[in-house]
Design a protein around this motif. Structure first.
Motif, PDB file in Angstrom:
ATOM      1  N   UNK A  96       8.515  54.526  14.829  1.00 55.62           N
ATOM      2  CA  UNK A  96       9.572  55.222  14.087  1.00 55.62           C
ATOM      3  C   UNK A  96       9.775  54.509  12.759  1.00 55.62           C
ATOM      4  N   UNK A  97       9.805  55.282  11.691  1.00 55.21           N
ATOM      5  CA  UNK A  97      10.097  54.721  10.370  1.00 55.21           C
ATOM      6  C   UNK A  97      11.264  55.477   9.762  1.00 55.21           C
ATOM      7  N   UNK A  98      11.976  54.780   8.879  1.00 52.30           N
ATOM      8  CA  UNK A  98      13.145  55.394   8.248  1.00 52.30           C
ATOM      9  C   UNK A  98      12.909  55.521   6.747  1.00 52.30           C
ATOM     10  N   UNK A 102       9.278  50.890   4.153  1.00 53.89           N
ATOM     11  CA  UNK A 102       7.947  51.423   3.898  1.00 53.89           C
ATOM     12  C   UNK A 102       7.085  51.481   5.161  1.00 53.89           C
ATOM     13  N   UNK A 103       7.317  50.595   6.109  1.00 57.52           N
ATOM     14  CA  UNK A 103       6.523  50.574   7.332  1.00 57.52           C
ATOM     15  C   UNK A 103       7.312  51.065   8.524  1.00 57.52           C
ATOM     16  N   UNK A 104       6.736  50.824   9.701  1.00 60.12           N
ATOM     17  CA  UNK A 104       7.412  51.200  10.938  1.00 60.12           C
ATOM     18  C   UNK A 104       8.493  50.182  11.262  1.00 60.12           C
ATOM     19  N   UNK A 105       9.662  50.655  11.589  1.00 56.39           N
ATOM     20  CA  UNK A 105      10.752  49.766  11.986  1.00 56.39           C
ATOM     21  C   UNK A 105      10.757  49.543  13.487  1.00 56.39           C
ATOM     22  N   UNK A 106      10.341  50.547  14.228  1.00 60.08           N
ATOM     23  CA  UNK A 106      10.261  50.442  15.682  1.00 60.08           C
ATOM     24  C   UNK A 106       8.863  50.878  16.101  1.00 60.08           C
ATOM     25  N   UNK A 107       8.183  50.018  16.854  1.00 59.79           N
ATOM     26  CA  UNK A 107       6.869  50.341  17.404  1.00 59.79           C
ATOM     27  C   UNK A 107       6.780  49.696  18.778  1.00 59.79           C
ATOM     28  N   UNK A 108       6.436  50.506  19.775  1.00 57.82           N
ATOM     29  CA  UNK A 108       6.376  50.001  21.148  1.00 57.82           C
ATOM     30  C   UNK A 108       5.311  50.772  21.921  1.00 57.82           C
TER      31      UNK A 108
END
Length: 129
Positions: A96-98, A102-108
């Motif tokens: 998930x990016x906001x 610029x990058x992903x804030x949440x990655x799992x």
């Protein structure tokens, strides 16, 4: 409107990596696999993804803590990746990016039913707009 949890999950061990899980179980006879399984299990318990009606929160850690959250009205992009076997097992990777980063804030990785999490985020992202 109060915040309520709509989706909550820890990464799956067997469904995400069944071959590695079986290999660790077989190696547990010589203790090495058992140690790997215990460390892996603790890591999965210490990682949690929550999707509420207002935000998505990733929490990691047992002794030290890491928390990242993205408010649904700021979500710019939701990505899902699933291999063929992950699709069969209904697990996958979600990122998930906001708009503010610029990058992903949440990655799992290894999350059960990532499509459900994405649908909840999309539904509440649209409601906020």
């Amino acid at each position: 409107m109060d915040e309520e949890i709509l989706y909550e999950a820890n990464p799956s061990m067997f469904r995400n990596k069944p071959v590695m899980f079986i290999l660790c179980v077989l190696l547990s006879v010589v203790v090495v696999g058992l140690v790997i399984l215990i460390v892996w299990y603790v890591q999965t318990l210490a990682t949690e993804l929550q999707v509420t009606n207002k935000r998505t929160i990733l929490r990691k850690g047992l002794l030290s803590k890491y928390t990242s959250e993205v408010w649904h009205d700021n979500v710019r992009n939701v990505q899902i990746r699933q291999s063929f076997f992950q699709r069969i097992m209904n697990v996958g990777w979600i990122g998930i990016s906001s708009a503010g980063q610029s990058g992903l804030e949440i990655a799992i990785a290894g999350i059960p039913d990532p499509e459900e999490a994405k649908e909840i985020i999309d539904r509440h992202r649209i409601m906020e707009s």
